[in-house]
Write a protein that holds these residues in place. Structure first.
Motif, PDB file in Angstrom:
ATOM      1  N   THR A  81       0.834  -1.204   0.000  1.00  9.04           N
ATOM      2  CA  THR A  81       0.000   0.000   0.000  1.00  9.04           C
ATOM      3  C   THR A  81       0.867   1.252   0.000  1.00  9.04           C
ATOM      4  O   THR A  81       0.635   2.192  -0.776  1.00  9.04           O
ATOM      5  N   PHE A  82       1.883   1.264   0.849  1.00  8.17           N
ATOM      6  CA  PHE A  82       2.767   2.428   0.876  1.00  8.17           C
ATOM      7  C   PHE A  82       3.532   2.574  -0.442  1.00  8.17           C
ATOM      8  O   PHE A  82       3.759   3.689  -0.917  1.00  8.17           O
ATOM      9  N   GLU A  83       3.917   1.454  -1.038  1.00 12.14           N
ATOM     10  CA  GLU A  83       4.607   1.529  -2.326  1.00 12.14           C
ATOM     11  C   GLU A  83       3.697   2.132  -3.387  1.00 12.14           C
ATOM     12  O   GLU A  83       4.126   2.967  -4.199  1.00 12.14           O
ATOM     13  N   LEU A  84       2.423   1.723  -3.390  1.00 10.12           N
ATOM     14  CA  LEU A  84       1.464   2.277  -4.337  1.00 10.12           C
ATOM     15  C   LEU A  84       1.282   3.772  -4.114  1.00 10.12           C
ATOM     16  O   LEU A  84       1.317   4.578  -5.060  1.00 10.12           O
ATOM     17  N   SER A 174     -11.550   2.334  -3.396  1.00  5.58           N
ATOM     18  CA  SER A 174     -11.180   3.656  -2.895  1.00  5.58           C
ATOM     19  C   SER A 174     -11.411   3.755  -1.396  1.00  5.58           C
ATOM     20  O   SER A 174     -10.602   4.315  -0.664  1.00  5.58           O
ATOM     21  N   ARG A 175     -12.538   3.206  -0.943  1.00  9.76           N
ATOM     22  CA  ARG A 175     -12.810   3.221   0.511  1.00  9.76           C
ATOM     23  C   ARG A 175     -11.756   2.411   1.254  1.00  9.76           C
ATOM     24  O   ARG A 175     -11.318   2.787   2.350  1.00  9.76           O
ATOM     25  N   ASP A 176     -11.344   1.297   0.659  1.00  7.54           N
ATOM     26  CA  ASP A 176     -10.290   0.496   1.288  1.00  7.54           C
ATOM     27  C   ASP A 176      -8.992   1.301   1.395  1.00  7.54           C
ATOM     28  O   ASP A 176      -8.340   1.330   2.438  1.00  7.54           O
ATOM     29  N   ASP A 187      -6.490   0.403  13.561  1.00  7.79           N
ATOM     30  CA  ASP A 187      -7.299  -0.800  13.692  1.00  7.79           C
ATOM     31  C   ASP A 187      -6.750  -1.873  12.739  1.00  7.79           C
ATOM     32  O   ASP A 187      -6.686  -1.663  11.522  1.00  7.79           O
ATOM     33  N   PRO A 188      -6.342  -3.051  13.274  1.00  7.66           N
ATOM     34  CA  PRO A 188      -5.767  -4.094  12.411  1.00  7.66           C
ATOM     35  C   PRO A 188      -6.686  -4.490  11.263  1.00  7.66           C
ATOM     36  O   PRO A 188      -6.223  -4.752  10.147  1.00  7.66           O
ATOM     37  N   SER A 189      -7.992  -4.557  11.531  1.00 11.55           N
ATOM     38  CA  SER A 189      -8.916  -4.958  10.473  1.00 11.55           C
ATOM     39  C   SER A 189      -8.937  -3.940   9.343  1.00 11.55           C
ATOM     40  O   SER A 189      -9.110  -4.290   8.174  1.00 11.55           O
ATOM     41  N   ARG A 190      -8.743  -2.663   9.678  1.00 13.35           N
ATOM     42  CA  ARG A 190      -8.743  -1.630   8.652  1.00 13.35           C
ATOM     43  C   ARG A 190      -7.443  -1.670   7.846  1.00 13.35           C
ATOM     44  O   ARG A 190      -7.422  -1.329   6.671  1.00 13.35           O
ATOM     45  N   ALA A 191      -6.352  -2.074   8.483  1.00 11.33           N
ATOM     46  CA  ALA A 191      -5.105  -2.244   7.737  1.00 11.33           C
ATOM     47  C   ALA A 191      -5.265  -3.355   6.703  1.00 11.33           C
ATOM     48  O   ALA A 191      -4.799  -3.241   5.565  1.00 11.33           O
ATOM     49  N   GLU A 192      -5.938  -4.436   7.086  1.00 14.10           N
ATOM     50  CA  GLU A 192      -6.201  -5.521   6.140  1.00 14.10           C
ATOM     51  C   GLU A 192      -7.092  -5.025   4.998  1.00 14.10           C
ATOM     52  O   GLU A 192      -6.905  -5.407   3.834  1.00 14.10           O
ATOM     53  N   GLN A 193      -8.042  -4.165   5.328  1.00 14.60           N
ATOM     54  CA  GLN A 193      -8.927  -3.580   4.318  1.00 14.60           C
ATOM     55  C   GLN A 193      -8.121  -2.769   3.313  1.00 14.60           C
ATOM     56  O   GLN A 193      -8.321  -2.877   2.094  1.00 14.60           O
ATOM     57  N   ALA A 194      -7.173  -1.972   3.798  1.00 15.92           N
ATOM     58  CA  ALA A 194      -6.334  -1.173   2.908  1.00 15.92           C
ATOM     59  C   ALA A 194      -5.481  -2.067   2.016  1.00 15.92           C
ATOM     60  O   ALA A 194      -5.300  -1.785   0.825  1.00 15.92           O
ATOM     61  N   ARG A 196      -6.187  -5.042   0.959  1.00 12.74           N
ATOM     62  CA  ARG A 196      -7.048  -5.632  -0.075  1.00 12.74           C
ATOM     63  C   ARG A 196      -7.289  -4.636  -1.206  1.00 12.74           C
ATOM     64  O   ARG A 196      -7.214  -4.979  -2.385  1.00 12.74           O
ATOM     65  N   GLY A 197      -7.602  -3.394  -0.842  1.00 10.76           N
ATOM     66  CA  GLY A 197      -7.842  -2.378  -1.855  1.00 10.76           C
ATOM     67  C   GLY A 197      -6.627  -2.138  -2.720  1.00 10.76           C
ATOM     68  O   GLY A 197      -6.725  -1.977  -3.939  1.00 10.76           O
ATOM     69  N   THR A 198      -5.454  -2.132  -2.089  1.00  9.96           N
ATOM     70  CA  THR A 198      -4.206  -1.950  -2.832  1.00  9.96           C
ATOM     71  C   THR A 198      -4.019  -3.050  -3.869  1.00  9.96           C
ATOM     72  O   THR A 198      -3.686  -2.795  -5.035  1.00  9.96           O
ATOM     73  N   GLN A 199      -4.206  -4.290  -3.436  1.00 11.18           N
ATOM     74  CA  GLN A 199      -4.008  -5.424  -4.347  1.00 11.18           C
ATOM     75  C   GLN A 199      -4.939  -5.330  -5.548  1.00 11.18           C
ATOM     76  O   GLN A 199      -4.525  -5.563  -6.691  1.00 11.18           O
TER      77      GLN A 199
END
Length: 413
Positions: A81-84, A174-176, A187-194, A196-199
């Motif tokens: 995500t940070f790379e993107l 985009s929300r992810d 929140d760990p669950s929100r990091a997982e959400q991000a 997923r969106g990145t991928q």
């Protein structure tokens, strides 16, 4: 010391619903004020925000501090995500900012935007016709869902050369990704959400870029591919994906908020709305004033790369600085009677809602075009309408960076 009525928590419910009394109190306290809840400085006056935009000591790189604060597990989870996001020019300073911005600037020209006018007009007409039919049937209609979101989402999809049918997926991705963009990765669950969106973004745009390399077309991705390898502006593979993601993310998030909040403002000021309906030739100035009065971008974040003095305040190296765009837009030193809505305000274009200087939004011409056409259709072609809910009945959300209602239902007036 602060007065007892000065709120310094920008995540309080009062700020989401109506931030301007809070901004006014902060601005009157000082041009630059410490927010203990955020461990950040708030820059509230128009002059100080403009000064901050030009301060080389203030860095746009707010990704690195966020990444450093994460525990090793979460940092690894969000690595892609940070790379993107490092392909987003908005998170960089010169000279890297120019290297990322230049290919987008050359591809995203005012001429290309103006060529979209007939298409945008057609999309707005279709959405407003559906809105009107539902209102005529006595239904309540959500302007955000039926107009403010689909118009910019369909248009940016057209500009990029991707199927408009994918816009619902874009919204989900985009929300992810917004979890990181708006700094809510605790929140760990929100990091997982991000993650997923990145991928999903990376896979989608990597495939599209490869297709345009083989079969270029008359779209923005093809133009970016063409500009990619020109001289010193060459972009890496993930940087190009990042540029596409930024255009998609920024191309509908901000404009959706601007149309939604502009509709809310007009619903609360029916006399101004009626005057605009009688004088549609003033739509350009009116949209600038709607943006100044209540726009979707409230704060931009900077980080002090060295010690500096801003508007007479000492800011230390490494400290976070909030540039209060929305506060600056209501500064009486910059705008006469700033809390009054004046759709014919001659200097409304001086607002800072699209940023300023080096970081002025490249997508501003498109956002203006879409909002002008949508607002003009709302006041001239929709027939009489009014807001279905009071502000207290709406669901408000967002972050320090911006906010707005999660829906905006209207009914036949």
């Amino acid at each position: 010391m602060y007065g007892r009525d000065v709120i310094t928590d920008l995540l309080s419910p009062e700020v989401f619903r109506d931030p301007f009394p809070v901004y006014r109190a902060l601005r009157e306290h000082a041009p630059v004020t410490w927010l203990p809840e955020h461990r950040a400085w708030f820059v509230g006056t128009h002059a100080a925000v403009r000064e901050a935009f030009h301060a080389p000591e203030l860095s746009s790189d707010r990704l690195s501090p966020v990444e450093r604060r994460l525990d090793p597990e979460r940092r690894a989870l969000l690595g892609d995500t940070f790379e993107l996001l490092r392909g987003w020019m908005v998170f960089h300073d010169p000279p890297h900012h120019e290297r990322l911005r230049d290919p987008v600037r050359r591809a995203f020209t005012p001429r290309r935007v103006e060529q979209l006018r007939p298409f945008v007009t057609r999309v707005v007409d279709e959405c407003v016709a559906d809105l009107r039919a539902h209102l005529d049937d006595g239904e309540s209609v959500d302007v955000l869902r039926e107009l403010a979101f689909p118009v910019p989402a369909i248009v940016i999809a057209e500009l990029l050369g991707v199927p408009a049918s994918d816009r619902d997926e874009f919204a989900t991705w985009s929300r992810d990704l917004a979890v990181v963009v708006f700094g809510t990765t605790a929140d760990p669950s929100r990091a997982e959400q991000a993650a997923r969106g990145t991928q999903r973004f990376a896979e989608y745009f990597t495939a599209l870029i490869a297709d345009r390399e083989r079969r270029p077309g008359d779209d923005l991705i093809s133009a970016l591919v063409q500009a990619r390898d020109q001289g010193s502006t060459a972009l890496g593979a993930m940087e190009l994906v990042g540029a596409c993601t930024l255009l998609l993310f920024g191309g509908h998030e901000t404009t959706t908020g601007l149309i939604t909040l502009g509709t809310r403002t007009l619903g609360r000021h029916p006399e101004a709305r009626d005057r605009l309906a009688r004088h549609p030739e003033s739509i350009t100035t009116a949209v600038e004033e709607l943006h100044r009065y209540d726009g979707p971008s409230r704060v931009m974040v900077r980080v002090a790369r060295t010690d500096l003095q801003l508007a007479g305040t000492e800011i230390g190296e490494g400290q976070t600085v909030f540039l209060g765009l929305a506060s600056a837009n209501r500064d009486p030193a910059a705008f006469a009677e700033p809390d009054e809505l004046r759709l014919d305000r001659p200097d409304a274009h001086r607002h800072l809602g699209f940023g300023h200087g080096l970081h002025h939004c490249l997508g501003a011409p498109l956002a203006r075009l879409e909002t002008q056409l949508a607002v003009e259709a709302l006041v001239r072609r929709l027939g009489p309408w009014e807001l279905a809910l009071d502000d207290d009945e709406l669901t408000w959300g967002g972050s320090v960076l911006g906010g707005g209602p999660g829906s905006l239902p209207i009914v036949r007036g």
